[in-house]
Design a protein around this motif. Sequence first.
Motif, short mmCIF file in Angstrom:
data_model
loop_
_atom_site.label_atom_id
_atom_site.label_comp_id
_atom_site.label_asym_id
_atom_site.label_seq_id
_atom_site.Cartn_x
_atom_site.Cartn_y
_atom_site.Cartn_z
N ASN A 163 -3.27 1.35 3.81
CA ASN A 163 -2.97 1.87 2.68
C ASN A 163 -1.67 2.64 2.24
O ASN A 163 -0.72 2.82 1.31
CB ASN A 163 -4.07 2.88 2.57
CG ASN A 163 -5.42 2.32 2.31
OD1 ASN A 163 -5.48 1.15 3.39
ND2 ASN A 163 -6.14 2.44 1.80
N LEU A 223 1.91 0.32 2.66
CA LEU A 223 2.28 -0.26 1.67
C LEU A 223 2.72 0.59 0.65
O LEU A 223 3.75 0.28 -0.23
CB LEU A 223 0.87 -0.77 1.08
CG LEU A 223 0.52 -1.95 1.80
CD1 LEU A 223 -0.88 -2.63 1.26
CD2 LEU A 223 1.38 -3.13 1.83
N ARG A 224 2.23 1.94 0.38
CA ARG A 224 2.87 2.93 -0.35
C ARG A 224 4.15 3.34 0.03
O ARG A 224 5.27 3.43 -1.01
CB ARG A 224 1.98 4.04 -0.48
CG ARG A 224 0.74 4.01 -1.25
CD ARG A 224 -0.18 5.36 -1.56
NE ARG A 224 -1.31 5.25 -2.41
CZ ARG A 224 -2.45 4.63 -2.19
NH1 ARG A 224 -2.60 4.17 -1.25
NH2 ARG A 224 -3.16 4.67 -3.36
N LEU A 254 6.20 1.34 1.73
CA LEU A 254 6.90 0.06 1.27
C LEU A 254 7.39 0.05 -0.09
O LEU A 254 8.56 -0.27 -0.37
CB LEU A 254 5.94 -0.97 1.62
CG LEU A 254 6.72 -2.54 1.43
CD1 LEU A 254 7.75 -2.49 2.77
CD2 LEU A 254 5.93 -3.54 1.77
N MET A 255 6.50 0.67 -1.00
CA MET A 255 6.82 0.62 -2.37
C MET A 255 8.06 1.67 -2.48
O MET A 255 9.22 1.44 -3.35
CB MET A 255 5.79 1.32 -3.33
CG MET A 255 4.60 0.12 -3.36
SD MET A 255 3.30 0.69 -4.60
CE MET A 255 4.10 0.93 -5.98
N LEU A 301 2.72 -4.95 -5.29
CA LEU A 301 2.29 -4.13 -4.39
C LEU A 301 1.22 -3.09 -4.68
O LEU A 301 0.28 -3.10 -4.07
CB LEU A 301 3.47 -3.39 -3.71
CG LEU A 301 4.01 -4.00 -2.50
CD1 LEU A 301 5.48 -3.15 -2.24
CD2 LEU A 301 3.50 -4.11 -1.10
N ARG A 302 1.36 -2.72 -5.93
CA ARG A 302 0.70 -1.52 -6.62
C ARG A 302 -0.75 -2.27 -6.69
O ARG A 302 -1.86 -1.72 -6.53
CB ARG A 302 0.97 -1.20 -7.76
CG ARG A 302 0.28 0.04 -8.46
CD ARG A 302 0.50 1.17 -7.65
NE ARG A 302 -0.59 2.11 -7.97
CZ ARG A 302 -1.40 2.52 -7.22
NH1 ARG A 302 -1.63 2.15 -5.91
NH2 ARG A 302 -2.33 3.37 -7.23
N TYR A 316 -1.88 -4.85 -5.18
CA TYR A 316 -2.56 -5.13 -3.99
C TYR A 316 -3.36 -4.12 -3.40
O TYR A 316 -4.53 -4.13 -2.92
CB TYR A 316 -1.42 -5.88 -3.04
CG TYR A 316 -2.05 -6.24 -1.67
CD1 TYR A 316 -2.98 -7.36 -1.46
CD2 TYR A 316 -1.45 -5.80 -0.64
CE1 TYR A 316 -3.20 -7.85 -0.29
CE2 TYR A 316 -1.90 -6.05 0.74
CZ TYR A 316 -2.75 -6.98 0.71
OH TYR A 316 -3.53 -7.13 2.07
N ILE A 317 -2.56 -2.94 -3.45
CA ILE A 317 -3.02 -1.88 -2.90
C ILE A 317 -4.49 -1.37 -3.65
O ILE A 317 -5.57 -1.24 -3.06
CB ILE A 317 -2.18 -0.54 -3.02
CG1 ILE A 317 -1.12 -0.84 -2.38
CG2 ILE A 317 -2.80 0.85 -2.79
CD1 ILE A 317 0.15 0.27 -2.35
#
Lengths: 359, 421
Positions: free
Chosen positions: A238, A241-242, A244-245, B408-409, B411-412
């Motif tokens: 979680n 990934l954020r 990564l954004m 990505l958003r 996917y999250i």
Amino acid sequence: MLMRVRNWLDERFGWDELTAPLRHKTVPMHKLSYWYFLGGITLFLFVIQVCTGILLLLYYRATANEAFESVQYIMTRVQFGWLVRSIHSWAANLMVFTAIAHMFSVLFLRAYRKPRELTWVSGMILLFLVMGFGFSGYLLPWNTLAFFATKVGTEIAGQVPLIGKHLVIFLRGGEEVTGATLTRFFGFHVAVLPGITTLLLLLHLAMVQKFGISVPPGVEEQWKANPAQARAMKFFPNFALRELMAWYIALGVLGALAALSPWGLGTKADPFAPAPAGIKPEWYFLFMFQTLKLIPAKIGPIDGEILGILVFSLAGAIWLLLPFFGGLGRGRAHRWILGLGFFAVAYMVTMTVYGYVAK
Amino acid sequence: MDTWRNKRLARGAWPFLAALLIAGLARAEQPNSCVECHSALDPPQQVTQEQFAQDIHTQKGLTCASCHGGDPTKSDLDAMSKSAGFRGKPARKDIPALCGKCHSDAAYMRQYNPSLRTDQFAQYQTSVHGKLLAKGDTKVAVCIDCHGVHGLRPASDTRSKVHPTNVAQTCSRCHADPAHMKGYSIPTDQYAGYSASVHHEALAVRGDLSAPTCTTCHGNHGAAPPGVGTVQNVCATCHVFQAQLFEKSPHKAAFQAASLPGCVTCHSNHRIAHPTDALLGTGAQSVCTNCHTSGDAGYEVADQFQQQIAHFETAVSNSDEILNRAESDGMEVSQPRLEQDQARDALTKARVTVHSFNMVRLQADILAGLKITDKTYQDGKAALSERDYRRKGLGISVFFIVVVLIGLRLYIRRIERGQSA
């Protein structure tokens, strides 16, 4: 396929055991959680610096006769050389900015509290190292501004009582800024500083992993009073990934800066030419430079510049050891530290703006 | 052993040092009754302590008696007695010879400044000033009129009346004064003209001490107006190439035949303005049309000269403009910028070549310059297309970054829905 690779690694290296801390690691979720991204962005920019730095090394030549021409060659002849060099320069500045912002976020969220005192100390040393990267890298293109800014910067170092003269000779590789200084700065920039930084960074990350992510005292008290409010997200996937954004956004910003405002080259340094008027250091040293300019030549019996350097050195030492003053008294000492933090931000911003506006 | 010897030497040095100190004190206390009295008098007899102390002669050890005779160590009238050799105030007609007594003596002057010239008096005698003085005209300038008297400073001192930046004003004190110059039948507007000239601007505004002032063209001690035939030689001391080209040009013979004084015919003498391309051609500011009229060959050539130079200048500024645009957009164009300097040099050279009044030579220079500007213009265009290419690349990259961010958003969101479920 991926599972087969994972199983293969697990059989030989105990992959599951190795990655268990990452799988169990959580990140507290509250209204200030966004500040947690700054450390990761700084790390991402450091990786960018390492990658683009290695690419630049393929063409850069660290001698007074060839440095400027080699950077000019990178900017004009090497395929995407302009992109690599501009990203390296822009990412350097962004990294200093995010590192400073990360330091203040830790300060204002009081994340330096026990048991994270040494995490703060290692982070502060990393910040000093990042500024060292900036100072040593600034000279490498061997252009007029860099040459004279280094001259002024090393001259200031020469004012340090007792060791000033030796410090200048150590930094410059002689009495003056010459090709020897360039070679020396190159050595610091690509070997000494990266080596120390990598070790310290690993230590810093290990401590972050060991102690987990700090929750601000105000939020912590609320959660203690009402445990049902306490929320956290898994670090992997979680938060990762954020993060990564955030890295993607940083990459986009870097690309835009490099394409719309490629880093300039200026004119080749001429050691015999007079210094250009209004010479200034990089923005992150400007608040100190402007302060030293404003201090009167003599304050009582002490030389003003020496006094300024002593005050900045003392402030740096206090900042480095700040978490240890927190133990002096509960809330009161922390309030003092917060006050100091706000004062430092206001002072740095004001003096930096003044430094840019002043002639 | 060494220490013992050093101590002996130190002991031996004491009497010598004491003698030096006493001699110094005695010298410092040497009375100067001339300055004591004259500092209390009103001008023109007044000589202040400050003037006396700042005078180069005083600093070199000379006293009032060196020029006026007498004995400054005595008081009151004894100092000015004939027996003490007092000569009083020298007559104006005698001043150049009096100064020349020392300043023409190479052996004497060597002790103060071995590189100082000692021909000033000889030169002065050949000057208009010197000749008129010899004829008994005491209104003309003598040494003290330009150099000052009592408080005289060396020419290298910016406060000196003969420092290059002050010379024109010093000359103007007489030459711009119609009352003083009455009877000499020469104009008095030279200083006004010079003050508006490019030479004055270079010297006074830009502080270029190599720029000419009155004495550069007229001479200083041997000051005289350059004759019609020699004006070109005077200008050539600085403007060497222009003079060489003019020398071989068809204008040389034509000017001589018409008794026109070379350079100044087109550029004027004291009021020499900054030369512009408008001086060429057949426009309102043209100097060519002073002699050439419509229909003659020179008139046509003048027009072509101006057009060629204008065309080249436009090419240089077009390249500058496109390179400026590329540079302001962050493109690296330092190499073509360097080449633009060569183009500018070629333009300067072409402007100098104009003095040959030879179209073939001028065209050769202009073509060489145009070759450079063509290349720099192409470099500028290439830099601008590279800029556009980068911006397109940025647009595509940003598009993909945004797509990845959205992915990505989403996917999250999907995995977090799964986790909460």
